[in-house]
Design a protein around this motif. Structure first.
Motif, mmCIF file in Angstrom:
data_model
loop_
_atom_site.group_PDB
_atom_site.id
_atom_site.type_symbol
_atom_site.label_atom_id
_atom_site.label_comp_id
_atom_site.label_asym_id
_atom_site.label_seq_id
_atom_site.Cartn_x
_atom_site.Cartn_y
_atom_site.Cartn_z
ATOM 1 N N PHE A 60 -4.082 5.326 3.802
ATOM 2 C CA PHE A 60 -2.697 5.179 4.243
ATOM 3 C C PHE A 60 -2.687 4.374 5.536
ATOM 4 O O PHE A 60 -3.246 4.805 6.543
ATOM 5 C CB PHE A 60 -2.052 6.550 4.473
ATOM 6 N N ILE A 61 -2.081 3.196 5.481
ATOM 7 C CA ILE A 61 -1.986 2.322 6.648
ATOM 8 C C ILE A 61 -0.603 2.488 7.264
ATOM 9 O O ILE A 61 0.411 2.379 6.562
ATOM 10 C CB ILE A 61 -2.236 0.858 6.266
ATOM 11 N N THR A 62 -0.566 2.758 8.576
ATOM 12 C CA THR A 62 0.724 2.971 9.226
ATOM 13 C C THR A 62 1.460 1.659 9.490
ATOM 14 O O THR A 62 2.664 1.568 9.263
ATOM 15 C CB THR A 62 0.554 3.740 10.547
ATOM 16 N N HIS A 63 0.730 0.639 9.962
ATOM 17 C CA HIS A 63 1.358 -0.662 10.206
ATOM 18 C C HIS A 63 0.268 -1.720 10.300
ATOM 19 O O HIS A 63 -0.928 -1.403 10.279
ATOM 20 C CB HIS A 63 2.242 -0.632 11.458
ATOM 21 N N LEU A 64 0.683 -2.976 10.377
ATOM 22 C CA LEU A 64 -0.253 -4.083 10.189
ATOM 23 C C LEU A 64 -0.754 -4.717 11.481
ATOM 24 O O LEU A 64 -1.260 -5.843 11.449
ATOM 25 C CB LEU A 64 0.382 -5.153 9.282
ATOM 26 N N GLY A 66 -3.537 -5.392 14.215
ATOM 27 C CA GLY A 66 -4.970 -5.516 13.970
ATOM 28 C C GLY A 66 -5.785 -4.294 14.309
ATOM 29 O O GLY A 66 -6.787 -4.005 13.641
ATOM 30 N N ASP A 67 -5.388 -3.575 15.363
ATOM 31 C CA ASP A 67 -6.190 -2.416 15.749
ATOM 32 C C ASP A 67 -6.080 -1.268 14.754
ATOM 33 O O ASP A 67 -6.741 -0.236 14.918
ATOM 34 C CB ASP A 67 -5.811 -1.940 17.157
ATOM 35 N N HIS A 68 -5.284 -1.465 13.693
ATOM 36 C CA HIS A 68 -5.136 -0.447 12.657
ATOM 37 C C HIS A 68 -5.653 -0.914 11.287
ATOM 38 O O HIS A 68 -5.744 -0.097 10.375
ATOM 39 C CB HIS A 68 -3.671 -0.026 12.528
ATOM 40 N N ILE A 69 -5.991 -2.222 11.158
ATOM 41 C CA ILE A 69 -6.386 -2.714 9.829
ATOM 42 C C ILE A 69 -7.624 -3.615 9.803
ATOM 43 O O ILE A 69 -8.129 -3.914 8.722
ATOM 44 C CB ILE A 69 -5.228 -3.482 9.146
ATOM 45 N N TYR A 70 -8.138 -4.055 10.954
ATOM 46 C CA TYR A 70 -9.229 -5.027 10.923
ATOM 47 C C TYR A 70 -10.512 -4.470 10.315
ATOM 48 O O TYR A 70 -11.377 -5.236 9.883
ATOM 49 C CB TYR A 70 -9.507 -5.551 12.337
ATOM 50 N N GLY A 71 -10.658 -3.177 10.235
ATOM 51 C CA GLY A 71 -11.866 -2.599 9.640
ATOM 52 C C GLY A 71 -11.739 -2.279 8.165
ATOM 53 O O GLY A 71 -12.714 -1.851 7.535
ATOM 54 N N ALA A 94 4.780 -3.595 3.531
ATOM 55 C CA ALA A 94 4.780 -4.877 2.830
ATOM 56 C C ALA A 94 3.886 -5.862 3.587
ATOM 57 O O ALA A 94 3.968 -5.991 4.811
ATOM 58 C CB ALA A 94 6.203 -5.415 2.734
ATOM 59 N N GLY A 95 3.001 -6.540 2.856
ATOM 60 C CA GLY A 95 2.050 -7.462 3.449
ATOM 61 C C GLY A 95 0.616 -6.981 3.338
ATOM 62 O O GLY A 95 -0.319 -7.793 3.398
ATOM 63 N N ILE A 96 0.414 -5.685 3.123
ATOM 64 C CA ILE A 96 -0.953 -5.166 3.034
ATOM 65 C C ILE A 96 -1.667 -5.707 1.792
ATOM 66 O O ILE A 96 -2.868 -5.980 1.814
ATOM 67 C CB ILE A 96 -0.956 -3.616 3.058
ATOM 68 N N LYS A 97 -0.928 -5.920 0.714
ATOM 69 C CA LYS A 97 -1.524 -6.449 -0.517
ATOM 70 C C LYS A 97 -2.023 -7.877 -0.296
ATOM 71 O O LYS A 97 -3.143 -8.224 -0.672
ATOM 72 C CB LYS A 97 -0.508 -6.400 -1.656
ATOM 73 N N ARG A 98 -1.199 -8.689 0.336
ATOM 74 C CA ARG A 98 -1.582 -10.081 0.583
ATOM 75 C C ARG A 98 -2.766 -10.149 1.543
ATOM 76 O O ARG A 98 -3.668 -10.986 1.383
ATOM 77 C CB ARG A 98 -0.385 -10.849 1.136
ATOM 78 N N TYR A 99 -2.778 -9.281 2.534
ATOM 79 C CA TYR A 99 -3.864 -9.245 3.509
ATOM 80 C C TYR A 99 -5.199 -8.966 2.814
ATOM 81 O O TYR A 99 -6.182 -9.706 2.994
ATOM 82 C CB TYR A 99 -3.558 -8.160 4.546
ATOM 83 N N ILE A 117 -2.947 -0.880 -5.000
ATOM 84 C CA ILE A 117 -2.217 -1.088 -3.753
ATOM 85 C C ILE A 117 -0.732 -0.819 -3.960
ATOM 86 O O ILE A 117 -0.104 -1.369 -4.864
ATOM 87 C CB ILE A 117 -2.434 -2.520 -3.221
ATOM 88 N N HIS A 118 -0.193 0.043 -3.104
ATOM 89 C CA HIS A 118 1.230 0.391 -3.144
ATOM 90 C C HIS A 118 1.861 -0.054 -1.828
ATOM 91 O O HIS A 118 1.471 0.427 -0.759
ATOM 92 C CB HIS A 118 1.426 1.895 -3.305
ATOM 93 N N GLU A 119 2.829 -0.956 -1.890
ATOM 94 C CA GLU A 119 3.522 -1.378 -0.678
ATOM 95 C C GLU A 119 4.786 -0.537 -0.493
ATOM 96 O O GLU A 119 5.577 -0.363 -1.424
ATOM 97 C CB GLU A 119 3.857 -2.858 -0.727
ATOM 98 N N ILE A 120 4.960 -0.026 0.703
ATOM 99 C CA ILE A 120 6.118 0.801 1.025
ATOM 100 C C ILE A 120 7.197 -0.101 1.597
ATOM 101 O O ILE A 120 6.957 -0.859 2.540
ATOM 102 C CB ILE A 120 5.754 1.887 2.049
ATOM 103 N N THR A 121 8.368 -0.042 1.036
ATOM 104 C CA THR A 121 9.482 -0.857 1.509
ATOM 105 C C THR A 121 10.637 0.055 1.883
ATOM 106 O O THR A 121 10.967 0.991 1.162
ATOM 107 C CB THR A 121 9.947 -1.855 0.437
ATOM 108 N N GLY A 122 11.253 -0.226 3.017
ATOM 109 C CA GLY A 122 12.388 0.580 3.435
ATOM 110 C C GLY A 122 11.943 1.937 3.949
ATOM 111 O O GLY A 122 10.764 2.201 4.170
ATOM 112 N N ASP A 123 12.906 2.809 4.146
ATOM 113 C CA ASP A 123 12.634 4.139 4.663
ATOM 114 C C ASP A 123 12.467 5.098 3.499
ATOM 115 O O ASP A 123 13.384 5.816 3.104
ATOM 116 C CB ASP A 123 13.779 4.594 5.567
#
Length: 313
Positions: A60-64, A66-71, A94-99, A117-123
């Protein structure tokens, strides 16, 4: 159930701590685990724990930032080398799939398992549910879309009262399993044994809330309501609210106020600015304790047991 704090720093690694990552280890018999964020070198931190990459089941990625996804790309790749063949579900903004797909394409990375991969959109609210737990996600307030996650364990049946089963003449084996699952059984003499007659009180499922980077907001309170463990960022010390909000963050005081408002059971603060050394953590912990207890300022590789707080009679 145990939470590992693999990295507790904000922005970039420091000599005191690595960047953000946490792992929630599920209880036996599954022993699988869930990863929350994956700053650079997260897989190196994992080597200092008992966690096995082939047991990783959800990310589960909170946001994109770098200090949360570079690893993350390296960790997912290494899972194949560690014998990981079961699917992994990856959730994020949104964007985690492309990354992930871009890095894997350029580096010719091949996985030996299915990455879904599941992208979360909206609230959004409920994003996953099975027989063990459910996961809810809500949008927080940060400089870019940032989510918090609430993991709710399903209630668990109580222990079988084995002595009572023996008295009733119930043979060990499949019948025990059916009773454990809440079913009634009929014995050879026609008598019926109901599950509630031969099991102890059921256990109430635990709630773990992990918030991404955020300013104080209503959704943080919703996610944290009655949590057995609340993991909350506390990038800055109390009194630095203006600076914290400028960058979409919280102070120790604000993390504690959220925990108190939500009636959480235990607050663990993380995502500390590099300006704070490990010697400063006691001071940060003390600031929060003025508004909520118990509170812990996390250090890298800290393990926190998420205890069952009550039973349903």
């Amino acid at each position: 159930m145990k939470m590992w704090f693999l990295g507790t720093g904000a922005g970039r690694p420091s000599k005191y701590r690595n960047v953000t990552a946490m792992a929630l280890q599920l209880p036996e018999p599954h022993c699988s685990w869930l990863l929350f964020d994956a700053g650079e070198a997260t897989q190196h931190q994992i080597m200092s724990t008992s966690l096995k990459l082939n047991k990783l089941e959800f990310v589960f990625i909170t946001h994109l930032h770098g200090d949360h996804i570079y690893g993350l790309p390296g960790l997912l790749s290494s899972r194949s080398f560690d014998g990981g063949i079961t699917p992994v579900h990856l959730y994020g903004p949104a964007g985690i799939k492309r990354y992930i797909e871009t890095i894997f394409s350029i580096s010719a990375t091949q996985l030996d398992y299915e990455l879904i991969i599941h992208e979360i959109t909206g609230d959004e609210a409920l994003i996953f549910e099975d027989g063990r737990f459910k996961v809810e996600a809500r949008l927080l307030e940060h400089r870019i879309p940032s989510f918090g996650y609430r993991i709710t364990e399903k209630d668990q049946p109580g222990k079988l009262l084995v002595n009572k089963l023996i008295e009733l003449g119930v043979e060990a084996g499949p019948l025990y399993g059916r009773l454990k699952q809440g079913q009634s059984i009929t014995l050879a003499d026609g008598s019926v044994v109901r599950s509630e007659e031969v099991t102890g009180p059921s256990y109430i499922g635990r709630i773990v809330t992990v918030l991404g980077d955020t300013k104080p907001c209503a959704n943080a309170n919703k996610l944290a309501l009655d949590a057995d463990l609340l993991v909350h960022e506390a990038t800055f010390a109390a009194g630095m609210e203006e600076k914290a909000h400028e960058f979409g963050h919280c102070t120790t005081k604000e993390a504690a106020e959220t925990a108190a408002s939500a009636k959480a059971k235990h607050l663990v603060m993380t995502h500390f600015s590099g300006r704070y050394s490990n010697e400063d953590l006691s001071q940060l912990e003390g600031e929060a304790a003025l508004y909520f207890e118990p509170v812990t300022a996390a250090r890298d590789l800290l393990q926190v047991e998420v205890k069952r707080m009550s039973q349903r009679e």
